[in-house]
Design a protein around this motif. Structure first.
Motif, PDB file in Angstrom:
ATOM      1  N   ASP A 147       2.069  -0.030  -5.490  1.00  0.00           N
ATOM      2  CA  ASP A 147       3.387  -0.919  -5.151  1.00  0.00           C
ATOM      3  C   ASP A 147       3.180  -1.715  -3.891  1.00  0.00           C
ATOM      4  N   TYR A 148       3.348  -2.977  -3.838  1.00  0.00           N
ATOM      5  CA  TYR A 148       3.556  -3.933  -2.786  1.00  0.00           C
ATOM      6  C   TYR A 148       2.394  -4.329  -1.908  1.00  0.00           C
ATOM      7  N   ASP A 149       1.239  -3.517  -2.255  1.00  0.00           N
ATOM      8  CA  ASP A 149       0.013  -3.844  -1.625  1.00  0.00           C
ATOM      9  C   ASP A 149      -0.507  -5.230  -1.831  1.00  0.00           C
ATOM     10  N   VAL A 150      -1.077  -5.943  -0.963  1.00  0.00           N
ATOM     11  CA  VAL A 150      -1.480  -7.140  -1.296  1.00  0.00           C
ATOM     12  C   VAL A 150      -2.994  -7.711  -0.779  1.00  0.00           C
ATOM     13  N   ASP A 151      -3.790  -7.796  -1.722  1.00  0.00           N
ATOM     14  CA  ASP A 151      -4.903  -8.413  -1.572  1.00  0.00           C
ATOM     15  C   ASP A 151      -5.320  -9.825  -1.274  1.00  0.00           C
ATOM     16  N   PHE A 152      -5.942 -10.129  -0.154  1.00  0.00           N
ATOM     17  CA  PHE A 152      -6.097 -11.941   0.180  1.00  0.00           C
ATOM     18  C   PHE A 152      -7.405 -12.061  -0.249  1.00  0.00           C
ATOM     19  N   PHE A 153      -7.530 -13.272  -0.921  1.00  0.00           N
ATOM     20  CA  PHE A 153      -8.855 -13.964  -1.184  1.00  0.00           C
ATOM     21  C   PHE A 153      -8.739 -15.245  -0.811  1.00  0.00           C
ATOM     22  N   PRO A 154      -9.769 -15.977  -0.178  1.00  0.00           N
ATOM     23  CA  PRO A 154      -9.610 -17.450   0.232  1.00  0.00           C
ATOM     24  C   PRO A 154      -9.826 -18.145  -1.276  1.00  0.00           C
ATOM     25  N   TRP A 190       9.521  -1.687  12.254  1.00  0.00           N
ATOM     26  CA  TRP A 190       8.658  -2.852  11.247  1.00  0.00           C
ATOM     27  C   TRP A 190       7.177  -2.591  11.462  1.00  0.00           C
ATOM     28  N   GLU A 191       6.273  -2.741  10.676  1.00  0.00           N
ATOM     29  CA  GLU A 191       4.836  -2.309  11.191  1.00  0.00           C
ATOM     30  C   GLU A 191       3.829  -3.168   9.830  1.00  0.00           C
ATOM     31  N   THR A 192       2.777  -3.785  10.130  1.00  0.00           N
ATOM     32  CA  THR A 192       1.960  -4.426   9.395  1.00  0.00           C
ATOM     33  C   THR A 192       0.825  -3.731   9.450  1.00  0.00           C
ATOM     34  N   GLN A 193      -0.080  -3.618   8.350  1.00  0.00           N
ATOM     35  CA  GLN A 193      -1.352  -2.963   8.198  1.00  0.00           C
ATOM     36  C   GLN A 193      -2.535  -4.042   7.588  1.00  0.00           C
ATOM     37  N   TYR A 194      -3.723  -4.004   8.204  1.00  0.00           N
ATOM     38  CA  TYR A 194      -4.738  -4.798   8.003  1.00  0.00           C
ATOM     39  C   TYR A 194      -6.022  -3.856   7.766  1.00  0.00           C
ATOM     40  N   LEU A 195      -6.665  -3.944   6.496  1.00  0.00           N
ATOM     41  CA  LEU A 195      -7.859  -3.052   6.115  1.00  0.00           C
ATOM     42  C   LEU A 195      -8.868  -4.031   5.723  1.00  0.00           C
ATOM     43  N   HIS A 196     -10.347  -3.150   5.808  1.00  0.00           N
ATOM     44  CA  HIS A 196     -11.317  -3.556   5.080  1.00  0.00           C
ATOM     45  C   HIS A 196     -11.981  -4.763   5.991  1.00  0.00           C
ATOM     46  N   PRO A 240     -15.430  -8.663  -0.511  1.00  0.00           N
ATOM     47  CA  PRO A 240     -15.040  -8.838   0.748  1.00  0.00           C
ATOM     48  C   PRO A 240     -13.327  -9.572   0.559  1.00  0.00           C
ATOM     49  N   HIS A 241     -12.341  -8.976   1.206  1.00  0.00           N
ATOM     50  CA  HIS A 241     -10.871  -9.382   1.023  1.00  0.00           C
ATOM     51  C   HIS A 241     -10.286  -8.610   2.110  1.00  0.00           C
ATOM     52  N   LEU A 242      -9.189  -9.137   2.412  1.00  0.00           N
ATOM     53  CA  LEU A 242      -8.021  -8.489   3.315  1.00  0.00           C
ATOM     54  C   LEU A 242      -7.102  -7.610   2.454  1.00  0.00           C
TER      55      LEU A 242
END
Length: 215
Positions: free
Chosen positions: A72-79, A134-140, A171-173
């Motif tokens: 839940d709440y995880d977001v994958d970013f793709f251009p 508050w915290e943010t995380q950036y993976l891969h 590839p994604h964030l």
């Protein structure tokens, strides 16, 4: 034959016993203080949500998505357009870098070998503390982060490049926002993203407003 006065020996033992008790009390007090310094801040309520922005370049349209089992709440970013590998990953808001390294193992997926073996976990990743719990995380990310632990970053600072390290199929964030120990729905520019449950696939599009401040 005795070698000392019994009263003096008893007095010496009592004094040594008192010293031991005092030392134990000091150690216990230090332990309680240490626990309090860690636990009390955790019990405080979170501060107001920062005005997070999307972790990608100003004005670009990106796909935000999730899928069953993603969490839940995880977001994958793709251009939506252009090359995916190596795109800038930006800080969503100002803060202090608390993690900059490898989560799990990297695997072997690169721009030259996109079908290489997967790794484990998040691969190259960054965590930023924004204050108020508050915290943010950036993976891969593609390669070692461009920031270091303890470094202060501003909103929009580049912290890495988009890749496919760790347990990543393409590839994604992978991006998260957290309030204390709790993962929460991501908000961008003051609005909820709409990525909530992982019970079904969700695909949305949004334009990044992570733009340089106008002086």
């Amino acid at each position: 034959m005795t070698t000392g006065h019994p009263t003096a020996a008893r007095s010496h033992r009592r004094a040594r016993s008192r010293k031991i008790r005092v030392l134990i009390a000091l150690v216990a007090a230090a332990a309680v203080l240490g626990i309090a310094l860690v636990v009390v801040p955790m019990l405080r309520p979170a501060g107001p949500r920062p005005l997070f922005q999307m972790p990608v370049t100003c004005g670009e349209t990106w796909q935000l998505s999730t899928y069953p089992g993603h969490d839940d709440y995880d977001v994958d970013f793709f251009p939506i357009e252009g090359e995916t590998w190596g795109r800038p990953v930006l800080a969503s808001y100002a803060g202090t870098v608390t993690v900059a390294g490898i989560n799990g193992s990297l695997g072997g997926r690169t721009p030259d070998n996109p079908e290489g073996p997967r790794g484990r976990g998040g691969g190259y990743w960054v965590k930023i503390d924004h204050g108020g719990k508050w915290e943010t995380q950036y993976l891969h990310m593609l390669e070692a982060p461009m920031v270091k632990v303890g470094q202060q970053v501003s909103q929009g600072d580049q912290i890495g490049r988009l890749g496919s390290t760790g347990n990543s199929g393409a590839p994604h964030l992978h991006y998260e926002q957290r309030r204390g120990w709790e993962k929460v729905e991501t908000h961008f520019d003051g609005e909820p993203s709409g990525i909530t449950t992982d019970e079904r696939e969700q695909i949305l599009r949004r334009v990044s407003n992570n733009c340089p401040a106008v002086s």
